[in-house]
Every structure is written in structure tokens, then in C-alpha cells.
Design a protein around this motif. Structure first.
Motif, PDB file in Angstrom:
ATOM      1  N   GLY A 207       7.179   7.916 -12.354  1.00 38.23           N
ATOM      2  CA  GLY A 207       7.154   6.525 -12.785  1.00 38.23           C
ATOM      3  C   GLY A 207       5.741   5.985 -12.713  1.00 38.23           C
ATOM      4  N   THR A 208       5.620   4.682 -12.884  1.00 39.04           N
ATOM      5  CA  THR A 208       4.321   4.023 -12.840  1.00 39.04           C
ATOM      6  C   THR A 208       4.127   3.359 -11.478  1.00 39.04           C
ATOM      7  N   ILE A 209       2.881   2.950 -11.209  1.00 37.82           N
ATOM      8  CA  ILE A 209       2.550   2.253  -9.965  1.00 37.82           C
ATOM      9  C   ILE A 209       1.834   0.957 -10.320  1.00 37.82           C
ATOM     10  N   GLY A 210       2.407  -0.168  -9.913  1.00 34.33           N
ATOM     11  CA  GLY A 210       1.763  -1.462 -10.123  1.00 34.33           C
ATOM     12  C   GLY A 210       1.596  -1.864 -11.572  1.00 34.33           C
TER      13      GLY A 210
ATOM     14  N   THR B  76      -3.915  -1.184  -9.272  1.00 32.57           N
ATOM     15  CA  THR B  76      -4.124  -1.623  -7.896  1.00 32.57           C
ATOM     16  C   THR B  76      -5.214  -2.683  -7.865  1.00 32.57           C
ATOM     17  N   GLN B  77      -5.187  -3.500  -6.826  1.00 37.25           N
ATOM     18  CA  GLN B  77      -6.251  -4.486  -6.642  1.00 37.25           C
ATOM     19  C   GLN B  77      -7.470  -3.858  -5.991  1.00 37.25           C
TER      20      GLN B  77
ATOM     21  N   THR C 160       0.835  -1.199   0.000  1.00 34.09           N
ATOM     22  CA  THR C 160       0.000   0.000   0.000  1.00 34.09           C
ATOM     23  C   THR C 160       0.866   1.243   0.000  1.00 34.09           C
ATOM     24  N   LEU C 161       0.488   2.225  -0.799  1.00 35.79           N
ATOM     25  CA  LEU C 161       1.064   3.558  -0.711  1.00 35.79           C
ATOM     26  C   LEU C 161       0.155   4.386   0.188  1.00 35.79           C
ATOM     27  N   SER C 162       0.684   4.841   1.314  1.00 41.45           N
ATOM     28  CA  SER C 162      -0.071   5.664   2.260  1.00 41.45           C
ATOM     29  C   SER C 162       0.384   7.102   2.103  1.00 41.45           C
TER      30      SER C 162
ATOM     31  N   GLU D 295      -0.057  -5.888  -9.758  1.00 42.83           N
ATOM     32  CA  GLU D 295      -0.742  -4.773  -9.117  1.00 42.83           C
ATOM     33  C   GLU D 295      -0.347  -4.682  -7.646  1.00 42.83           C
ATOM     34  N   ILE D 296      -0.290  -3.449  -7.114  1.00 44.64           N
ATOM     35  CA  ILE D 296      -0.179  -3.283  -5.671  1.00 44.64           C
ATOM     36  C   ILE D 296      -1.574  -3.405  -5.061  1.00 44.64           C
TER      37      ILE D 296
END
Length: 219
Positions: free
Chosen positions: A50-53, A79-80, A39-41, A58-59
């Protein structure tokens, strides 16, 4: 600041939480070697170049634990469990590219709605496609909703999920389209645009919930 090819939120199958405070920056992709973990909090203003997951798995989710801004220089994030606006944060996407919101956007109940998604860099010819639930249009008080979806660069906005609640959609001076693409229920508190700009396109039979205002100016 973190400078790396990738930042792994699920090393050794751990479900890690990365807390990001004011001035945080990541140059590189945020990844999950173990699917749907990490998780990104967001607890402070943060920039991710950049990209995420999107590289590999997926994160778990992006969670706004404070009313702060997360700026991502790429419009690709996977993300999920979607975006969780536990507080009134801002997700700012700054790439001139299409955007797909394909996982739930959860919003804290508030009179003005909670959370903003800003996609002003997506220009004419781009599409912001919402294929997952946003808020909850079935909520009796109409306040389980995203506060703002803003796209002032010319991209069209397509609502492709049957449960979308957004307090305000703002296209500024662009002659963009708001496309209701499925047979569903929608709450759009205000569709904001310059006089004479903006098109409402109905591709399916749709239900517009009480509180919807599809023109804050003349279409």
C-alpha cells in the motif's frame, strides 16, 4: 500481520509510533488523520502492500532503528520529516512508477554511508527525482551520506536539490542518465554502471565535492 483498508498513526491527534519487527506486514494504506503525526519505526524486515501518507495527510517520518529492510509495493510515500536512517536499513520500492524524494533523507555518520534506497522495479521512462536534501554534502568528513541509491531497471535519476551526498549510485547494465538539475554541491562516491553505459547530464553549473567518482566504468 495487519489487513485493513488503512492503518491510522494519528488517531485522536496522537503522535503514535508503530514499531515493525521481523515478519511484519501491512496490507492497506498507512495514513495520518492528523497531519504530520505518526512514525513508522523499522526494527525488523517488513512489507507494506500500500501507500504511506499518500491518502489524506503526511505522516511524520519513516525511521530505520535497525539494519532491516522495509519493502513498499507502491512508490508513493509522503512524510513531513522524511526518511531517517538512524541505522543502516534498506528502503525497497517495488512498483514500476516514478519516485519523488521530496523530504530530507537523514543519515547516520559512517565511513561507508548509511542506508540504501532500492528502486530496481522502475523501468525505462521512469524518473527518480530527489528534490530534498540527502545526507549533508557540507560535512567535513564526507561520511554524512546515503550508502546506496540503486536503480537497475532503467529509470533516470535526477538530483534536484543543492545538497546531496550519496556514496554510491548504481544503474547496473541500463543506459540511464544521472541528471544534476540544480546549481548545487554534490558528492557521488561512485557512479556504477556497465562499460559504455550511463550518461551524466548537467543542467546547471554544479560543484562536485572531493571524493566524487562519476565513472566506476567507462561512460
Amino acid at each position: 500481520s495487519i489487513h485493513a483498508t488503512s492503518v491510522d498513526l494519528s488517531k485522536a491527534a496522537q503522535n503514535n509510533i508503530l514499531e515493525l519487527y521481523d515478519g511484519s506486514s501491512i496490507t492497506g494504506n498507512v495514513i495520518a488523520t492528523t497531519a504530520t503525526k505518526g512514525t513508522l519505526s523499522i526494527k525488523g524486515d517488513t512489507r507494506i502492500d500500500g501507500t504511506i501518507g499518500a491518502v489524506g495527510n503526511e505522516i511524520d517520518q519513516i525511521k530505520f532503528d535497525a539494519a532491516k529492510t522495509l519493502e513498499i509495493t507502491k512508490n508513493t510515500f509522503k512524510t513531513q520529516n522524511g526518511i531517517n536512517f538512524a541505522e543502516d536499513g534498506v528502503l525497497k520500492l517495488t512498483e514500476d512508477a516514478n519516485v519523488t524524494l521530496d523530504k530530507i533523507t537523514t543519515t547516520k555518520v559512517a565511513t561507508t554511508g548509511t542506508g540504501s534506497i532500492i528502486v530496481d522495479s522502475a523501468a525505462v521512462g521512469r524518473l527518480i527525482n530527489i528534490t530534498a536534501q540527502v545526507g549533508d554534502v557540507t560535512a567535513a568528513n564526507k561520511d554524512n551520506a546515503l550508502k546506496l541509491l540503486q536503480a537497475k531497471g532503467g529509470a533516470n535519476i535526477q538530483l534536484s536539490n543543492a545538497n546531496v551526498a550519496i556514496k554510491k549510485i548504481d544503474i547496473g547494465s541500463q543506459d540511464s542518465s544521472l541528471i544534476l538539475n540544480v546549481a548545487g554541491a554534490f558528492l557521488v562516491g561512485d557512479f556504477t554502471h556497465t562499460d559504455g553505459k550511463g550518461t551524466l547530464q548537467l543542467n546547471q553549473d554544479s560543484t562536485l565535492k572531493a571524493g566524487t567518482n562519476l565513472s566506476s566504468a567507462q561512460i
